[in-house]
Write an enzyme that holds these catalytic residues in place. Structure first.
Site, PDB file in Angstrom:
ATOM      1  N   ASP A   1       0.845  -1.203   0.000  1.00 57.27           N
ATOM      2  CA  ASP A   1       0.000   0.000   0.000  1.00 57.27           C
ATOM      3  C   ASP A   1       0.876   1.247   0.000  1.00 57.27           C
ATOM      4  O   ASP A   1       1.649   1.473   0.931  1.00 57.27           O
ATOM      5  CB  ASP A   1      -0.891   0.001   1.254  1.00 57.27           C
TER       6      ASP A   1
ATOM      7  N   TYR B   1       2.775   9.847  -0.193  1.00 57.24           N
ATOM      8  CA  TYR B   1       3.839   9.294   0.665  1.00 57.24           C
ATOM      9  C   TYR B   1       5.237   9.542   0.083  1.00 57.24           C
ATOM     10  O   TYR B   1       6.239   9.279   0.743  1.00 57.24           O
ATOM     11  CB  TYR B   1       3.662   7.779   0.882  1.00 57.24           C
TER      12      TYR B   1
ATOM     13  N   LYS C   1      -2.732   5.963  -4.413  1.00 52.66           N
ATOM     14  CA  LYS C   1      -3.885   6.836  -4.130  1.00 52.66           C
ATOM     15  C   LYS C   1      -3.726   8.193  -4.796  1.00 52.66           C
ATOM     16  O   LYS C   1      -2.615   8.726  -4.899  1.00 52.66           O
ATOM     17  CB  LYS C   1      -4.043   7.036  -2.610  1.00 52.66           C
TER      18      LYS C   1
HETATM   19  N1  LIG Z   1      -5.782   6.098   3.426  1.00 50.30           N
HETATM   20  C1  LIG Z   1      -5.260   6.842   4.384  1.00 50.30           C
HETATM   21  O1  LIG Z   1      -5.632   8.004   4.598  1.00 50.30           O
HETATM   22  C2  LIG Z   1      -4.203   6.265   5.255  1.00 50.30           C
HETATM   23  C3  LIG Z   1      -3.578   5.103   4.892  1.00 50.30           C
HETATM   24  N2  LIG Z   1      -2.594   4.568   5.672  1.00 50.30           N
HETATM   25  C4  LIG Z   1      -1.947   3.309   5.226  1.00 50.30           C
HETATM   26  O2  LIG Z   1      -2.101   2.348   6.251  1.00 50.30           O
HETATM   27  C5  LIG Z   1      -0.820   1.870   6.655  1.00 50.30           C
HETATM   28  C6  LIG Z   1      -0.836   1.471   8.110  1.00 50.30           C
HETATM   29  O3  LIG Z   1      -1.112   2.565   8.938  1.00 50.30           O
HETATM   30  P1  LIG Z   1      -0.004   3.306   9.839  1.00 50.30           P
HETATM   31  O4  LIG Z   1      -0.469   4.670  10.094  1.00 50.30           O
HETATM   32  O5  LIG Z   1       1.321   3.134   9.208  1.00 50.30           O
HETATM   33  O6  LIG Z   1      -0.076   2.556  11.224  1.00 50.30           O
HETATM   34  P2  LIG Z   1       0.045   1.054  11.764  1.00 50.30           P
HETATM   35  O7  LIG Z   1      -1.143   0.814  12.607  1.00 50.30           O
HETATM   36  O8  LIG Z   1       0.361   0.108  10.680  1.00 50.30           O
HETATM   37  O9  LIG Z   1       1.297   1.174  12.752  1.00 50.30           O
HETATM   38  C7  LIG Z   1       2.569   1.471  12.289  1.00 50.30           C
HETATM   39  C8  LIG Z   1       3.442   1.830  13.492  1.00 50.30           C
HETATM   40  O10 LIG Z   1       3.592   0.701  14.345  1.00 50.30           O
HETATM   41  C9  LIG Z   1       4.981   0.357  14.463  1.00 50.30           C
HETATM   42  N3  LIG Z   1       5.045  -1.113  14.453  1.00 50.30           N
HETATM   43  C10 LIG Z   1       4.739  -1.938  13.424  1.00 50.30           C
HETATM   44  N4  LIG Z   1       4.823  -3.234  13.794  1.00 50.30           N
HETATM   45  C11 LIG Z   1       5.230  -3.225  15.092  1.00 50.30           C
HETATM   46  C12 LIG Z   1       5.505  -4.255  16.028  1.00 50.30           C
HETATM   47  N5  LIG Z   1       5.384  -5.527  15.697  1.00 50.30           N
HETATM   48  N6  LIG Z   1       5.886  -3.882  17.280  1.00 50.30           N
HETATM   49  C13 LIG Z   1       6.009  -2.576  17.622  1.00 50.30           C
HETATM   50  N7  LIG Z   1       5.756  -1.551  16.764  1.00 50.30           N
HETATM   51  C14 LIG Z   1       5.379  -1.875  15.517  1.00 50.30           C
HETATM   52  C15 LIG Z   1       5.648   0.979  13.253  1.00 50.30           C
HETATM   53  O11 LIG Z   1       6.990   1.309  13.529  1.00 50.30           O
HETATM   54  P3  LIG Z   1       8.223   0.727  12.669  1.00 50.30           P
HETATM   55  O12 LIG Z   1       7.952   1.043  11.230  1.00 50.30           O
HETATM   56  O13 LIG Z   1       9.381   1.494  13.232  1.00 50.30           O
HETATM   57  O14 LIG Z   1       8.272  -0.740  12.934  1.00 50.30           O
HETATM   58  C16 LIG Z   1       4.819   2.254  13.094  1.00 50.30           C
HETATM   59  O15 LIG Z   1       5.250   3.245  14.005  1.00 50.30           O
HETATM   60  C17 LIG Z   1       0.088   3.058   6.313  1.00 50.30           C
HETATM   61  O16 LIG Z   1       1.458   2.728   6.364  1.00 50.30           O
HETATM   62  C18 LIG Z   1      -0.443   3.455   4.979  1.00 50.30           C
HETATM   63  O17 LIG Z   1       0.027   2.579   3.968  1.00 50.30           O
HETATM   64  C19 LIG Z   1      -2.271   5.143   6.876  1.00 50.30           C
HETATM   65  C20 LIG Z   1      -2.842   6.306   7.267  1.00 50.30           C
HETATM   66  C21 LIG Z   1      -3.849   6.982   6.491  1.00 50.30           C
HETATM   67  O1  LIG Z   2      -2.516   8.270   4.140  1.00 51.27           O
HETATM   68  C1  LIG Z   2      -2.288   9.257   4.798  1.00 51.27           C
HETATM   69  C2  LIG Z   2      -1.006   9.558   5.400  1.00 51.27           C
HETATM   70  O2  LIG Z   2      -0.434  10.633   4.675  1.00 51.27           O
HETATM   71  C3  LIG Z   2      -1.265  11.716   4.340  1.00 51.27           C
HETATM   72  C4  LIG Z   2      -0.546  13.013   4.458  1.00 51.27           C
HETATM   73  O3  LIG Z   2       0.695  12.969   3.827  1.00 51.27           O
HETATM   74  C5  LIG Z   2      -2.524  11.661   5.142  1.00 51.27           C
HETATM   75  O4  LIG Z   2      -3.372  12.718   4.874  1.00 51.27           O
HETATM   76  C6  LIG Z   2      -3.213  10.382   4.827  1.00 51.27           C
HETATM   77  O5  LIG Z   2      -4.279  10.113   5.623  1.00 51.27           O
END
Ligand SMILES: NC(=O)C1=CN([C@@H]2O[C@H](COP(=O)(O)OP(=O)(O)OC[C@H]3O[C@@H](n4cnc5c(N)ncnc54)[C@H](OP(=O)(O)O)[C@@H]3O)[C@@H](O)[C@H]2O)C=CC1
Ligand SMILES: O=C1CO[C@H](CO)[C@@H](O)[C@@H]1O
Length: 271
Positions: free
Chosen positions: A43, A48, A73
């Site tokens: 994803d 990003y 996206k």
């Molecule tokens: N459509 C939208 O608006 C959005 C989409 N997204 C998507 O969803 C994905 C997931 O959401 P995201 O916000 O990244 O959050 P997540 O819920 O996936 O959590 C990610 C965080 O958890 C940490 N982490 C991961 N695995 C572990 C573990 N086993 N133990 C301890 N810490 C851990 C990571 O750190 P580390 O990397 O250091 O391990 C990071 O800080 C995003 O990466 C993106 O692709 C996210 C936000 C908005």
């Molecule tokens: O996917 C996401 C994370 O990054 C974006 C901003 O750069 C957010 O707005 C969004 O929700």
């Protein structure tokens, strides 16, 4: 890896790798590790600023393109008919691919802009540049308005979903329209690791907190995209198919529902 069938017959692996905040060599390495370890769903998003590295990692993996499911996206400032077409071309070029598996409108930025963007996405879908089209951060109202003019029903709504914000109503609504949910921030963007109740359930199953958080969603048929840039976490996070949660676990996790969001509320979001 278990897959979910979308309303147009396309299948998406139920676990994918998230890449928000991962850039440069870090995201390149994460995607390489994930693909080596069996992930087949990545994803990303234009916003990003890592599509190039994601694409390079996919190419360097040596895994045939058609075996990997790539989501990207459409960013807010690119919404509109012509600008959507251009943005898609830029994403394809950055990723170095001829088609994307799933293209999502990242946020709802007004009914007309969503409809115009959607029209461009439908055309690209029919041209074979996108295998499935969907939305992200859409409320039920946003989807209703889009469906009034859409010819193609979105396959997915990607929304913030985790134990604190389980999205039962959104899932019921979307599924009544044939739309699947993808959970973003399924581990509360890292905050879930401080939760003692989650730690207790994890200990009970001899699994990690991440495994419990993801299993909770996957058992509901929700696609999850956990993000990590750490090799051992990328490997361990996907180990969720060798155990099941029981009623006591589900009841305990329902108790963690506080409705608190980590990302803006799409119902009230004007950025
Ligand atoms: N459509 C939208 O608006 C959005 C989409 N997204 C998507 O969803 C994905 C997931 O959401 P995201 O916000 O990244 O959050 P997540 O819920 O996936 O959590 C990610 C965080 O958890 C940490 N982490 C991961 N695995 C572990 C573990 N086993 N133990 C301890 N810490 C851990 C990571 O750190 P580390 O990397 O250091 O391990 C990071 O800080 C995003 O990466 C993106 O692709 C996210 C936000 C908005
Ligand atoms: O996917 C996401 C994370 O990054 C974006 C901003 O750069 C957010 O707005 C969004 O929700």
């Amino acid at each position: 890896m278990e897959k979910v069938k979308l309303n147009n017959g396309v299948e998406i692996p139920i676990v994918g790798l998230g890449t928000f905040k991962a850039k440069g060599e870090e995201v390149y390495n994460s995607v390489r590790v994930a693909l080596r370890e069996g992930y087949r769903h990545i994803d990303t998003a234009a916003a990003y600023k890592n599509e190039e590295e994601v694409g390079r990692a996919i190419r360097d993996s040596g895994i045939p393109r058609e075996e990997i499911f790539i989501t990207t996206k459409l960013w807010n400032s690119d919404q509109g008919y012509e600008s959507t077409k251009k943005a898609l071309e830029v994403s394809l070029k950055n990723l170095g691919i001829s088609y994307v598996d799933l293209y999502l409108i990242h946020w709802h930025k007004g009914v007309e802009r969503a409809r115009e963007s959607w029209r461009a996405m439908e055309e690209a879908y029919h041209e074979g540049k996108i295998r499935a089209i969907g939305v992200s951060n859409f409320t039920m109202y946003h989807i209703e308005k889009l469906l009034e003019t859409a010819e193609v029903v979105p396959v997915i709504n990607q929304v913030e979903t985790h134990v604190g914000l389980p999205q039962y109503d959104m899932q019921n609504y979307c599924e009544s329209k044939g739309i699947k949910l993808t959970a973003y921030a399924p581990m509360q963007a890292g905050k879930i690791f401080d939760n003692e109740e989650m730690a207790r359930i994890a200990q009970k199953h001899k699994k990690t907190v991440a495994n419990i958080a993801l299993r909770f969603l996957v058992e509901r048929g929700i696609i999850v995209i956990p993000k990590s840039v750490h090799e051992e976490r990328i490997i361990a996070n996907k180990e969720i198919f060798d155990f099941t949660l029981d009623d006591e676990d589900r009841e305990a996790m329902r108790g963690l529902w506080d409705g608190r969001r980590l990302f803006p509320d799409p119902d009230n979001c004007y950025f």
